[in-house]
Scaffold this motif. Structure first.
Motif, PDB file in Angstrom:
ATOM      1  N   ASP A 132       1.833  -8.863   7.991  1.00  0.00           N
ATOM      2  CA  ASP A 132       1.180  -9.893   8.163  1.00  0.00           C
ATOM      3  C   ASP A 132       0.804 -10.736   7.095  1.00  0.00           C
ATOM      4  N   ALA A 133       0.140  -9.861   6.002  1.00  0.00           N
ATOM      5  CA  ALA A 133      -0.331 -10.576   4.825  1.00  0.00           C
ATOM      6  C   ALA A 133       0.790 -11.054   3.909  1.00  0.00           C
ATOM      7  N   ALA A 134       1.816 -10.170   3.847  1.00  0.00           N
ATOM      8  CA  ALA A 134       3.052 -10.662   3.022  1.00  0.00           C
ATOM      9  C   ALA A 134       3.560 -11.960   3.041  1.00  0.00           C
ATOM     10  N   GLU A 135       3.492 -12.117   4.842  1.00  0.00           N
ATOM     11  CA  GLU A 135       4.084 -13.435   5.444  1.00  0.00           C
ATOM     12  C   GLU A 135       3.154 -14.635   5.056  1.00  0.00           C
ATOM     13  N   GLU A 136       1.918 -14.281   4.884  1.00  0.00           N
ATOM     14  CA  GLU A 136       0.911 -15.212   4.465  1.00  0.00           C
ATOM     15  C   GLU A 136       1.188 -15.778   2.895  1.00  0.00           C
ATOM     16  N   LEU A 137       1.387 -14.657   2.208  1.00  0.00           N
ATOM     17  CA  LEU A 137       1.565 -15.008   0.796  1.00  0.00           C
ATOM     18  C   LEU A 137       2.843 -15.373   0.460  1.00  0.00           C
ATOM     19  N   LYS A 138       3.738 -15.625   1.361  1.00  0.00           N
ATOM     20  CA  LYS A 138       5.184 -15.938   1.093  1.00  0.00           C
ATOM     21  C   LYS A 138       5.288 -17.063  -0.103  1.00  0.00           C
ATOM     22  N   GLU A 139       4.581 -18.058   0.212  1.00  0.00           N
ATOM     23  CA  GLU A 139       4.674 -19.315  -0.876  1.00  0.00           C
ATOM     24  C   GLU A 139       3.853 -19.276  -1.877  1.00  0.00           C
ATOM     25  N   GLU A 140       3.142 -17.872  -2.223  1.00  0.00           N
ATOM     26  CA  GLU A 140       2.383 -18.099  -3.256  1.00  0.00           C
ATOM     27  C   GLU A 140       3.205 -17.501  -4.349  1.00  0.00           C
ATOM     28  N   GLY A 141       2.517 -17.535  -5.713  1.00  0.00           N
ATOM     29  CA  GLY A 141       3.493 -17.145  -6.806  1.00  0.00           C
ATOM     30  C   GLY A 141       3.559 -15.517  -7.041  1.00  0.00           C
ATOM     31  N   CYS A 142       2.816 -14.961  -6.089  1.00  0.00           N
ATOM     32  CA  CYS A 142       2.580 -13.321  -6.297  1.00  0.00           C
ATOM     33  C   CYS A 142       3.740 -12.780  -5.597  1.00  0.00           C
ATOM     34  N   LYS A 143       4.344 -11.739  -6.234  1.00  0.00           N
ATOM     35  CA  LYS A 143       5.272 -10.851  -5.592  1.00  0.00           C
ATOM     36  C   LYS A 143       4.852 -10.028  -4.922  1.00  0.00           C
ATOM     37  N   VAL A 144       5.327  -9.700  -3.854  1.00  0.00           N
ATOM     38  CA  VAL A 144       5.036  -8.460  -3.002  1.00  0.00           C
ATOM     39  C   VAL A 144       5.718  -7.348  -2.880  1.00  0.00           C
ATOM     40  N   ILE A 145       5.042  -6.099  -3.351  1.00  0.00           N
ATOM     41  CA  ILE A 145       5.988  -4.814  -2.858  1.00  0.00           C
ATOM     42  C   ILE A 145       5.346  -4.047  -2.048  1.00  0.00           C
ATOM     43  N   ILE A 146       6.062  -3.615  -0.839  1.00  0.00           N
ATOM     44  CA  ILE A 146       5.404  -2.680   0.231  1.00  0.00           C
ATOM     45  C   ILE A 146       5.453  -1.267  -0.193  1.00  0.00           C
ATOM     46  N   LEU A 147       4.452  -0.454  -0.253  1.00  0.00           N
ATOM     47  CA  LEU A 147       4.398   0.874  -0.390  1.00  0.00           C
ATOM     48  C   LEU A 147       3.687   1.288   0.965  1.00  0.00           C
ATOM     49  N   THR A 148       4.670   2.230   1.635  1.00  0.00           N
ATOM     50  CA  THR A 148       4.357   2.765   2.832  1.00  0.00           C
ATOM     51  C   THR A 148       5.151   4.090   3.011  1.00  0.00           C
ATOM     52  N   THR A 149       4.445   4.871   4.009  1.00  0.00           N
ATOM     53  CA  THR A 149       5.160   6.021   4.518  1.00  0.00           C
ATOM     54  C   THR A 149       6.119   5.690   5.596  1.00  0.00           C
ATOM     55  N   PHE A 150       6.309   4.621   5.883  1.00  0.00           N
ATOM     56  CA  PHE A 150       7.083   4.480   7.282  1.00  0.00           C
ATOM     57  C   PHE A 150       8.424   3.691   6.650  1.00  0.00           C
ATOM     58  N   ALA A 151       9.540   4.498   7.007  1.00  0.00           N
ATOM     59  CA  ALA A 151      10.841   4.205   6.716  1.00  0.00           C
ATOM     60  C   ALA A 151      11.657   3.596   8.112  1.00  0.00           C
ATOM     61  N   ARG A 152      11.135   2.582   8.519  1.00  0.00           N
ATOM     62  CA  ARG A 152      11.289   1.967   9.891  1.00  0.00           C
ATOM     63  C   ARG A 152      12.196   0.713   9.641  1.00  0.00           C
ATOM     64  N   SER A 153      13.418   0.709  10.288  1.00  0.00           N
ATOM     65  CA  SER A 153      14.282  -0.519   9.768  1.00  0.00           C
ATOM     66  C   SER A 153      13.591  -1.827  10.463  1.00  0.00           C
ATOM     67  N   GLY A 154      12.699  -1.843  11.556  1.00  0.00           N
ATOM     68  CA  GLY A 154      12.319  -2.926  11.888  1.00  0.00           C
ATOM     69  C   GLY A 154      11.082  -3.596  11.051  1.00  0.00           C
ATOM     70  N   TYR A 155      10.461  -2.709  10.614  1.00  0.00           N
ATOM     71  CA  TYR A 155       9.459  -2.986   9.529  1.00  0.00           C
ATOM     72  C   TYR A 155      10.062  -3.810   8.288  1.00  0.00           C
ATOM     73  N   PHE A 156      11.167  -2.978   7.999  1.00  0.00           N
ATOM     74  CA  PHE A 156      11.975  -3.372   6.589  1.00  0.00           C
ATOM     75  C   PHE A 156      12.574  -4.705   6.844  1.00  0.00           C
ATOM     76  N   GLN A 157      13.270  -4.995   8.226  1.00  0.00           N
ATOM     77  CA  GLN A 157      13.646  -6.171   8.527  1.00  0.00           C
ATOM     78  C   GLN A 157      12.690  -7.288   8.302  1.00  0.00           C
ATOM     79  N   ARG A 158      11.436  -7.104   8.981  1.00  0.00           N
ATOM     80  CA  ARG A 158      10.420  -7.933   8.877  1.00  0.00           C
ATOM     81  C   ARG A 158       9.862  -8.350   7.416  1.00  0.00           C
ATOM     82  N   ALA A 159       9.819  -7.435   6.690  1.00  0.00           N
ATOM     83  CA  ALA A 159       9.421  -7.395   5.401  1.00  0.00           C
ATOM     84  C   ALA A 159      10.494  -8.293   4.618  1.00  0.00           C
TER      85      ALA A 159
END
Length: 199
Positions: free
Chosen positions: A64-91
């Motif tokens: 949710d935070a990454a979606e809000e920051l999409k238009e900012e100049g900051c690049k987001v890197i997700i670091l997670t324990t979850f290798a879930r394809s649904g999460y990845f596609q949303r990311a």
């Protein structure tokens, strides 16, 4: 100097990540957050180059935070324990530049940050196979029904909210169970959560 904000709800890991990255000559951790709301406000306050974000955090998830920051100049890197394809596609839809797993070697993180700064996208290889193999089989309408079920609505309430007959709702539910190859609504909900298919 690459300026970094880290968002991670496990405080020990947050401290360790901060120390690890501060040891790099070309990196500086300018803010640490323990939830998605804090992460967004630290990004606005410090204008970092990179925000490293866990997914499952209180108040607001990393996605949710990454979606809000999409238009900012900051690049987001997700670091997670979850290798879930649904999460990845949303990311991917949220425009994240990296999706890494916490069990990767620690050297990979600094290298990935530099690659992302250089304009590359960095995704854990085990996720790339999933993207091609597993999409959500439900139609938009079926997804809507399942989300209403997950929110605790009964057949009559779903029919009223979607302006359809209760018999139609029952048909949708039986199609959903068939498509997901599960026995009941609870299994359908937990499978969809597991795969990160809920919005």
């Amino acid at each position: 100097m690459i300026r970094i904000v880290i968002a991670e709800d496990q405080r020990m890991l947050l401290g360790a990540l901060g120390s690890l990255l501060n040891l790099e000559d070309d990196m500086e951790v300018v803010g640490k957050a323990t939830n998605g709301v804090e992460a967004i406000s630290l990004v606005h306050e410090h204008q970092p180059d990179i925000c490293i974000m866990d997914i499952e955090m209180p108040e607001k998830s990393g996605l949710d935070a990454a979606e809000e920051l999409k238009e900012e100049g900051c690049k987001v890197i997700i670091l997670t324990t979850f290798a879930r394809s649904g999460y990845f596609q949303r990311a991917l839809k949220a425009g994240v530049r990296g999706y890494l797993l916490k069990d990767s070697p620690s050297d990979d993180l600094a290298k990935s940050i530099r690659n992302v700064m250089g304009g590359m996208r960095v995704y854990a290889p085990e996720l790339m196979d999933d993207v091609y193999s597993e999409g959500n089989p439900l139609t938009e309408r079926e997804k809507e029904v399942l989300e209403l079920v997950a929110d605790g609505n009964n057949t009559k309430e779903i029919a009223a909210k979607m302006s359809i007959k209760t018999g139609t709702v029952r048909n949708y539910i039986s199609t959903i169970l068939d498509k997901l190859e599960v026995k009941n609504r609870i299994e359908a909900i937990s499978q969809s959560k597991e795969k990160g298919w809920f919005k």
